[in-house]
Write a protein that holds these residues in place. Structure first.
Motif, PDB file in Angstrom:
ATOM      1  N   GLY A 297      16.112  19.408 -53.122  1.00 32.90           N
ATOM      2  CA  GLY A 297      16.155  18.506 -54.257  1.00 32.90           C
ATOM      3  C   GLY A 297      14.893  17.714 -54.519  1.00 32.90           C
ATOM      4  O   GLY A 297      14.910  16.758 -55.292  1.00 32.90           O
ATOM      5  N   MET A 298      13.755  18.111 -53.940  1.00 37.56           N
ATOM      6  CA  MET A 298      12.527  17.343 -54.099  1.00 37.56           C
ATOM      7  C   MET A 298      11.607  17.895 -55.184  1.00 37.56           C
ATOM      8  O   MET A 298      10.485  17.449 -55.338  1.00 37.56           O
ATOM      9  N   GLY A 299      12.059  18.910 -55.910  1.00 39.03           N
ATOM     10  CA  GLY A 299      11.365  19.306 -57.131  1.00 39.03           C
ATOM     11  C   GLY A 299      10.165  20.216 -56.951  1.00 39.03           C
ATOM     12  O   GLY A 299       9.343  20.312 -57.859  1.00 39.03           O
ATOM     13  N   ILE A 300      10.025  20.887 -55.824  1.00 35.63           N
ATOM     14  CA  ILE A 300       8.942  21.858 -55.674  1.00 35.63           C
ATOM     15  C   ILE A 300       9.338  23.132 -56.403  1.00 35.63           C
ATOM     16  O   ILE A 300      10.361  23.751 -56.089  1.00 35.63           O
ATOM     17  N   ARG A 301       8.539  23.525 -57.379  1.00 39.45           N
ATOM     18  CA  ARG A 301       8.921  24.698 -58.170  1.00 39.45           C
ATOM     19  C   ARG A 301       7.708  25.296 -58.857  1.00 39.45           C
ATOM     20  O   ARG A 301       6.814  24.590 -59.316  1.00 39.45           O
ATOM     21  N   GLY A 302       7.679  26.620 -58.895  1.00 37.65           N
ATOM     22  CA  GLY A 302       6.718  27.319 -59.729  1.00 37.65           C
ATOM     23  C   GLY A 302       7.342  27.610 -61.079  1.00 37.65           C
ATOM     24  O   GLY A 302       8.217  26.874 -61.558  1.00 37.65           O
TER      25      GLY A 302
END
Length: 360
Positions: A297-302
């Protein structure tokens, strides 16, 4: 055994050199801190230090027998690393402990030197090898073939610095993370074929740049994907072999000024910057995680055009082999053996896994 047979010939190794033979049969490694066993730990550390008394081709004869089993064949096998160099940088007084620091517009490279008994415990910036806010002013510089051991504060720290090459280095015994990219602005650095052994549990440092980093002992720790990590090995780390962490936790703003390929500087949410390359790395005999990328849930995304790509990595004899908490990820080639959990707690949102091998 009083001898080991190496997987390949070595040049420059000499009788009297100090080597380590890493653990390869250790399901529950523990760590000691200044001679005291960490509370609640199980098992024993199994990386061993020895002196070379004879060299015959690929066979090394040791000054005393090994106490533990070290596997020398197959895919799950020990590493043998030489700590000795003919140029030594060390503390004159082990109670004071020295450090080195390179600033903006420093020049030159480090090659095949030994940095021992350095690092000031609990003090920000006092590391055995520290590149401090250099930016791109040392482009072309490198750290190659050095050994850093018995450090009370990390091994090699790249802080606010780009375009550094760290290759063929040995890190052995540190308080806190070993190879450490400090504040999330570091880019275009290459860490290739380095060994990290026994990164011990540390504490957060006063006034550190990233408040969420607990400094719990990761062989390799970084917070910006725009770097390259290839062919590295982490063994017997206290918490993590490899830990990529970037989060808004503790009020940290993840939007940071990053230099772009055209030379301009642009503010970007670092959590959306995918890996340049993360390939052919290995973690084993680590107390908790082999590989951990982010937290849930910490928002790391490509995104679909720029996913995080993780290729051909191996984790064995850890508790959690591989944990990817990122969205838009391709995991292509992963071998996980003899772990309590293989692929643990993945986000499973736009994640693709292929060529996965799980055993035991």
């Amino acid at each position: 055994a009083t001898h080991v047979v190496l997987g390949e010939p070595v040049d420059g190794w000499k009788v009297g050199d100090q080597i380590i033979v890493t653990a390869s049969n250790n399901h529950k490694p523990i760590h000691t801190y200044r001679g005291k066993t960490i509370r609640g730990a199980e098992g024993r550390l199994q990386t061993e230090e020895r002196r070379i008394v004879k060299i015959d081709g690929r066979t090394l004869t040791l000054d005393k027998p090994l106490a533990y089993e070290h596997v020398g064949t197959g895919e799950m096998r020990s590493e043998v690393a030489n700590l000795s160099r003919n140029v030594v940088i060390e503390s004159a007084n082990l109670k004071m402990r020295g450090h080195t620091m390179f600033h903006k517009h420093s020049a030159g490279s480090l090659a095949y030197a030994e940095f021992r008994h350095l690092g000031k415990e609990g003090l920000l910036g006092k590391y055995p090898i520290h590149y401090h806010l250099v930016g791109d002013t040392m482009r072309g510089s490198s750290v190659v073939g050095v050994s850093v051991w018995d450090s009370h504060n990390r091994w090699v720290v790249i802080h606010g610095t780009d375009h550094m090459l760290v290759r063929d280095c040995v890190g052995y015994q540190s308080v806190g993370h070993g190879y450490f990219l400090e504040d999330g602005t570091e880019q275009y650095n290459v860490l290739d074929r380095n060994l990290a052994v026994q990164a011990y549990l540390g504490k957060p440092l006063p006034k550190q740049a990233l408040p969420f980093d607990k400094n719990e002992g990761s062989g390799f720790w970084w917070a910006n994907g725009r770097n390259t990590l290839t062919r590295n090995v982490a063994c017997e780390s206290e918490r993590y072999g490899f830990f990529y962490e970037m989060t808004r936790r503790d009020g940290f703003n993840t939007v940071l000024p990053l230099r772009q390929p055209d030379g301009s500087v642009k503010k970007i949410d670092v959590r959306t910057v995918p890996f340049f390359r993360f390939e052919d790395n290995e973690a084993h005999s680590t107390r908790l995680y082999g590989f951990k990328f982010g937290d849930p849930g910490m928002g790391i995304r490509g995104d679909k055009e720029h996913p995080f790509i993780v290729r051909n990595n191996r984790a064995w004899q850890t508790r959690y082999g591989f944990r990817p908490n990122m969205e838009f990820v391709l995991v292509d080639g992963l071998k996980v053996w003899s772990n309590s959990y293989g692929i643990y707690g993945p986000s499973l949102d736009m994640q693709v896994f292929r060529n996965i091998h799980l055993r035991d």
